[in-house]
Design an enzyme around this catalytic site. Structure first.
Site, PDB file in Angstrom:
ATOM      1  N   ASP A 216      13.492  46.607  -0.909  1.00 13.70           N
ATOM      2  CA  ASP A 216      14.732  46.159  -0.288  1.00 13.70           C
ATOM      3  C   ASP A 216      15.237  47.265   0.635  1.00 13.70           C
ATOM      4  O   ASP A 216      15.796  48.246   0.169  1.00 13.70           O
ATOM      5  CB  ASP A 216      15.748  45.855  -1.394  1.00 13.70           C
TER       6      ASP A 216
ATOM      7  N   ASP B 288      15.327  39.675   4.763  1.00 13.26           N
ATOM      8  CA  ASP B 288      15.664  40.532   3.623  1.00 13.26           C
ATOM      9  C   ASP B 288      14.804  40.127   2.421  1.00 13.26           C
ATOM     10  O   ASP B 288      13.828  39.395   2.572  1.00 13.26           O
ATOM     11  CB  ASP B 288      17.162  40.404   3.311  1.00 13.26           C
TER      12      ASP B 288
ATOM     13  N   GLU C  89      23.485  48.682   5.123  1.00 12.60           N
ATOM     14  CA  GLU C  89      23.627  47.337   4.563  1.00 12.60           C
ATOM     15  C   GLU C  89      24.020  47.415   3.090  1.00 12.60           C
ATOM     16  O   GLU C  89      24.851  46.630   2.621  1.00 12.60           O
ATOM     17  CB  GLU C  89      22.309  46.560   4.725  1.00 12.60           C
ATOM     18  N   GLU C  90      23.429  48.347   2.370  1.00 11.41           N
ATOM     19  CA  GLU C  90      23.621  48.418   0.928  1.00 11.41           C
ATOM     20  C   GLU C  90      25.047  48.798   0.526  1.00 11.41           C
ATOM     21  O   GLU C  90      25.447  48.596  -0.618  1.00 11.41           O
ATOM     22  CB  GLU C  90      22.633  49.415   0.304  1.00 11.41           C
TER      23      GLU C  90
ATOM     24  N   HIS D 262      16.784  46.024  -6.839  1.00  9.79           N
ATOM     25  CA  HIS D 262      17.795  47.078  -6.998  1.00  9.79           C
ATOM     26  C   HIS D 262      17.515  47.964  -8.211  1.00  9.79           C
ATOM     27  O   HIS D 262      18.428  48.382  -8.927  1.00  9.79           O
ATOM     28  CB  HIS D 262      19.200  46.482  -7.070  1.00  9.79           C
TER      29      HIS D 262
ATOM     30  N   HIS E  52      17.460  45.557   7.353  1.00 14.16           N
ATOM     31  CA  HIS E  52      18.135  46.841   7.176  1.00 14.16           C
ATOM     32  C   HIS E  52      17.157  47.946   6.756  1.00 14.16           C
ATOM     33  O   HIS E  52      16.277  47.747   5.931  1.00 14.16           O
ATOM     34  CB  HIS E  52      19.320  46.732   6.213  1.00 14.16           C
TER      35      HIS E  52
END
Length: 344
Positions: free
Chosen positions: A176, A229, A206-207, A313, A63
């Site tokens: 990410d 990922d 995606e998130e 994250h 992504h």
């Protein structure tokens, strides 16, 4: 082949919050256009680079989007109130530099609170909720509007990617999943030929819900797929299962998906053949594009390969370049001679 990681730094530093992936999409297309047989962009914004083959259709997905923020309101005194895009812990936002994307360019600012901005007692409140935070640009509301900032403007964390740790570690925002995008770009460039038709898909959103993977899978109808990922590295705790530099991961199970065991077996065999350490990952947290792919159409046998990242994250993650290289080598071997067996 020695890997040039300057591109990964550029990918990480490029703006690409979920729902606003235009800049990162443009950079990716620029990198792959001379290596793919065909490039398609669907109506949601996914990039699908195709290397033609005559047998099965294989989908690899990473992504493009990153976690970020959005302008929720602009107050009279210039405070820019914010809403989260993707899963971010509130505590990591305080004092972080950000950039607000506008039609006229970038407005820079810092995430703060009234207490931090105006008080000497900055250590007293470290767990304030996001509704008490705002972006301080130093500009008035009128100046912000003049600069193009409005409700709904997208906000990214400031570019901060760099190679550290004696040249063996990379840190910064958007690991990410710019790591996955980088791996796909390297595979497109290095893969000379394959018996199968390979779809390298750079997905959007995606998130916020794994949305891009779902729509692109409907268009491709792959025979099987792998999502590339990152995964949460837990080696700073006791009884860790995923360590930085310990090799890429193969997801056996995450919070919402059980991986296809046949694909897992292929990957593990290749890792053993190449003498590359790989870390099996059984987790109760998170999921990847592999979930959306696996339950699209009539179902797609799917797996997920990841790279361990510390501080996942947050505004600054940490990953091992060795793990990234190992993931590239495993996948290159798999694509160069993909198995042709039934997966169910």
């Amino acid at each position: 082949m020695k890997t040039d990681y300057s591109l990964l730094v550029e990918l990480m530093n490029t703006f690409g919050v979920s729902g606003k992936e235009m800049d990162i999409r443009e950079l990716i297309i620029k990198q792959i256009k001379n290596y793919a047989d065909k490039i398609n962009i669907d109506r949601l914004g996914n990039v699908m680079a195709i290397k033609k083959g005559r047998r099965n259709k294989i989908m690899l997905a990473a992504h493009m989007d990153e976690i970020g923020l959005m302008v929720k309101n602009i107050e009279k005194d210039g405070k820019v109130r914010i809403s989260k895009i993707g899963g971010i812990e509130d505590v990591v936002l305080l004092n972080e530099k950000v950039q607000i994307k506008t039609r006229k360019g970038i407005a820079k600012g810092i995430v703060t609170t009234e207490e931090i901005s105006c008080s000497a007692n900055r250590g007293e409140n470290t767990s304030l909720p996001i509704h008490e935070m705002f972006v301080d640009t130093g500009l008035s509301k009128a100046d912000l509007i003049k600069a193009g900032v409005h409700i709904g403007s997208f906000i990214s964390f400031a570019p901060n990617a760099e190679i550290i740790g004696n040249g063996k570690i990379i840190s910064g925002k958007a690991l990410d999943d710019r790591v996955g995008c980088f791996i796909l770009i390297e595979l497109i460039k290095r893969l000379k030929k394959s018996k199968d038709e390979i779809f390298f898909v750079f997905t959007v959103q995606e998130e916020v819900g794994l949305y891009g993977a779902r729509t692109s899978t409907y268009l491709i109808e792959p025979d099987w797929a792998i999502a590339i990922d990152v995964t949460d590295c837990d080696d700073m705790r006791h009884n860790s299962s995923k360590s930085l530099g310990g090799g890429p991961t193969i997801t056996i199970k995450d919070e919402e998906m059980i991986s296809n065991p046949y694909i897992d077996e292929w990957v593990l065999k290749i890792a053993k053949k190449k003498r590359i350490n790989i870390q099996p990952d059984v987790s109760e947290a998170g999921t990847t594009d592999a979930l959306s792919i696996s339950i699209s159409k009539g179902g797609v046998p799917s797996a997920a390969i990841g790279v361990p990242v510390r501080n996942l994250h947050t505004t600054t993650g940490i990953a091992s370049l060795k793990d990234i290289d190992s993931a590239i080598n495993i996948l290159l071997e798999l694509l160069s001679n993909p198995p042709d067996i039934k997966l169910t």
